[in-house]
Scaffold this motif. Structure first.
Motif, PDB file in Angstrom:
ATOM      1  N   GLN A  67       0.830  -1.201   0.000  1.00  0.00           N
ATOM      2  CA  GLN A  67       0.000   0.000   0.000  1.00  0.00           C
ATOM      3  C   GLN A  67       0.869   1.257   0.000  1.00  0.00           C
ATOM      4  N   THR A  68       1.940   1.239   0.788  1.00  0.00           N
ATOM      5  CA  THR A  68       2.839   2.388   0.850  1.00  0.00           C
ATOM      6  C   THR A  68       3.500   2.626  -0.495  1.00  0.00           C
ATOM      7  N   ALA A  69       3.954   1.552  -1.133  1.00  0.00           N
ATOM      8  CA  ALA A  69       4.579   1.678  -2.459  1.00  0.00           C
ATOM      9  C   ALA A  69       3.589   2.253  -3.469  1.00  0.00           C
ATOM     10  N   PHE A  70       2.353   1.790  -3.416  1.00  0.00           N
ATOM     11  CA  PHE A  70       1.332   2.292  -4.325  1.00  0.00           C
ATOM     12  C   PHE A  70       1.080   3.775  -4.093  1.00  0.00           C
ATOM     13  N   ALA A  71       0.957   4.164  -2.831  1.00  0.00           N
ATOM     14  CA  ALA A  71       0.709   5.565  -2.501  1.00  0.00           C
ATOM     15  C   ALA A  71       1.877   6.448  -2.963  1.00  0.00           C
TER      16      ALA A  71
ATOM     17  N   ARG B  25       3.483   4.076 -16.068  1.00  0.00           N
ATOM     18  CA  ARG B  25       3.934   2.676 -16.147  1.00  0.00           C
ATOM     19  C   ARG B  25       4.411   2.188 -14.777  1.00  0.00           C
ATOM     20  N   ALA B  26       5.157   3.026 -14.064  1.00  0.00           N
ATOM     21  CA  ALA B  26       5.653   2.646 -12.731  1.00  0.00           C
ATOM     22  C   ALA B  26       4.485   2.393 -11.782  1.00  0.00           C
ATOM     23  N   LEU B  27       3.469   3.231 -11.850  1.00  0.00           N
ATOM     24  CA  LEU B  27       2.277   3.025 -11.015  1.00  0.00           C
ATOM     25  C   LEU B  27       1.588   1.718 -11.409  1.00  0.00           C
ATOM     26  N   GLY B  28       1.473   1.462 -12.691  1.00  0.00           N
ATOM     27  CA  GLY B  28       0.848   0.223 -13.163  1.00  0.00           C
ATOM     28  C   GLY B  28       1.592  -1.013 -12.682  1.00  0.00           C
ATOM     29  N   GLN B  29       2.905  -0.958 -12.663  1.00  0.00           N
ATOM     30  CA  GLN B  29       3.695  -2.091 -12.168  1.00  0.00           C
ATOM     31  C   GLN B  29       3.463  -2.306 -10.677  1.00  0.00           C
ATOM     32  N   THR B  30       3.306  -1.214  -9.939  1.00  0.00           N
ATOM     33  CA  THR B  30       3.030  -1.332  -8.507  1.00  0.00           C
ATOM     34  C   THR B  30       1.658  -1.977  -8.290  1.00  0.00           C
ATOM     35  N   CYS B  31       0.683  -1.584  -9.092  1.00  0.00           N
ATOM     36  CA  CYS B  31      -0.657  -2.198  -9.022  1.00  0.00           C
ATOM     37  C   CYS B  31      -0.550  -3.696  -9.293  1.00  0.00           C
ATOM     38  N   LYS B  32       0.142  -4.026 -10.369  1.00  0.00           N
ATOM     39  CA  LYS B  32       0.266  -5.417 -10.785  1.00  0.00           C
ATOM     40  C   LYS B  32       0.923  -6.258  -9.700  1.00  0.00           C
ATOM     41  N   LYS B  33       1.982  -5.741  -9.114  1.00  0.00           N
ATOM     42  CA  LYS B  33       2.708  -6.489  -8.080  1.00  0.00           C
ATOM     43  C   LYS B  33       1.808  -6.758  -6.868  1.00  0.00           C
ATOM     44  N   CYS B  34       1.049  -5.768  -6.459  1.00  0.00           N
ATOM     45  CA  CYS B  34       0.138  -5.951  -5.320  1.00  0.00           C
ATOM     46  C   CYS B  34      -0.971  -6.944  -5.676  1.00  0.00           C
ATOM     47  N   HIS B  35      -1.529  -6.805  -6.864  1.00  0.00           N
ATOM     48  CA  HIS B  35      -2.590  -7.717  -7.275  1.00  0.00           C
ATOM     49  C   HIS B  35      -2.105  -9.162  -7.302  1.00  0.00           C
ATOM     50  N   GLU B  36      -0.880  -9.367  -7.741  1.00  0.00           N
ATOM     51  CA  GLU B  36      -0.341 -10.731  -7.801  1.00  0.00           C
ATOM     52  C   GLU B  36      -0.280 -11.372  -6.416  1.00  0.00           C
ATOM     53  N   SER B  37       0.003 -10.589  -5.412  1.00  0.00           N
ATOM     54  CA  SER B  37       0.142 -11.125  -4.053  1.00  0.00           C
ATOM     55  C   SER B  37      -1.142 -11.106  -3.241  1.00  0.00           C
ATOM     56  N   PHE B  38      -1.993 -10.100  -3.480  1.00  0.00           N
ATOM     57  CA  PHE B  38      -3.086  -9.863  -2.551  1.00  0.00           C
ATOM     58  C   PHE B  38      -4.485  -9.816  -3.172  1.00  0.00           C
ATOM     59  N   ARG B  39      -4.601 -10.087  -4.452  1.00  0.00           N
ATOM     60  CA  ARG B  39      -5.912 -10.047  -5.105  1.00  0.00           C
ATOM     61  C   ARG B  39      -6.119 -11.344  -5.879  1.00  0.00           C
TER      62      ARG B  39
END
Length: 157
Positions: free
Chosen positions: A112-116, A139-153
């Motif tokens: 969440q912190t990385a995304f913010a 693109r950097a924001l999109g990669q952060t979204c993707k990384k979180c989704h892979e682990s937590f969604r």
């Protein structure tokens, strides 16, 4: 849902989360909290898509990109209230939120912190006129979204 309504819902979530100790004698209803976070996350997704659509144009609208970037940044400031105890699998409400959110709170908070941080950077970059810099941060924001989704969604069916 418009951003003012989403922010109102999120404010209510935050107040309820902060008042958790005061409400201990009352039964907690996770449904409005889950619906509020889902609404806010849909708003983030819609704003991200709005930026995506603008960046595909030969002449992207900077005011539109700025508005969407600010919306994402504003919403991420509230995300720490979106996943309180009682709104995970134990609620028995079907969501895409994986149990790992509550099982690995430090890792989830880091995501969440990385995304913010990335959302804040996008809002700052979007305040300028450099489309290349905006695309890079998008693109950097999109990669952060993707990384979180892979682990937590959970994956959509």
């Amino acid at each position: 849902m418009n951003s003012k309504l989403s922010l109102s819902i999120l404010l209510a979530i935050g107040i309820c989360s902060g008042a958790g100790g005061l409400l201990a004698d009352e039964e907690f209803d996770p449904q409005p909290v889950i619906e509020g976070r889902q609404s806010a996350l849909r708003d983030i997704g819609a704003a991200f898509k709005g930026i995506t659509d603008e960046l595909k144009k030969t002449a992207p609208s900077l005011p539109t990109i700025r508005q969407y970037a600010r919306q994402i940044d504003d919403l991420t400031r509230q995300q720490r209230f979106w996943f309180p105890a009682g709104t995970g699998p134990e609620s028995e409400i079907e969501t895409a939120a994986k149990p790992e959110i509550w099982q690995q709170p430090a890792q989830f908070q880091a995501a969440q912190t990385a995304f913010a941080e990335q959302a804040g950077k996008l809002a700052k970059v979007a305040a300028g006129d450099d489309i290349g810099a905006i695309k890079a941060q998008w693109r950097a924001l999109g990669q952060t979204c993707k990384k979180c989704h892979e682990s937590f969604r959970a994956e959509d069916d």
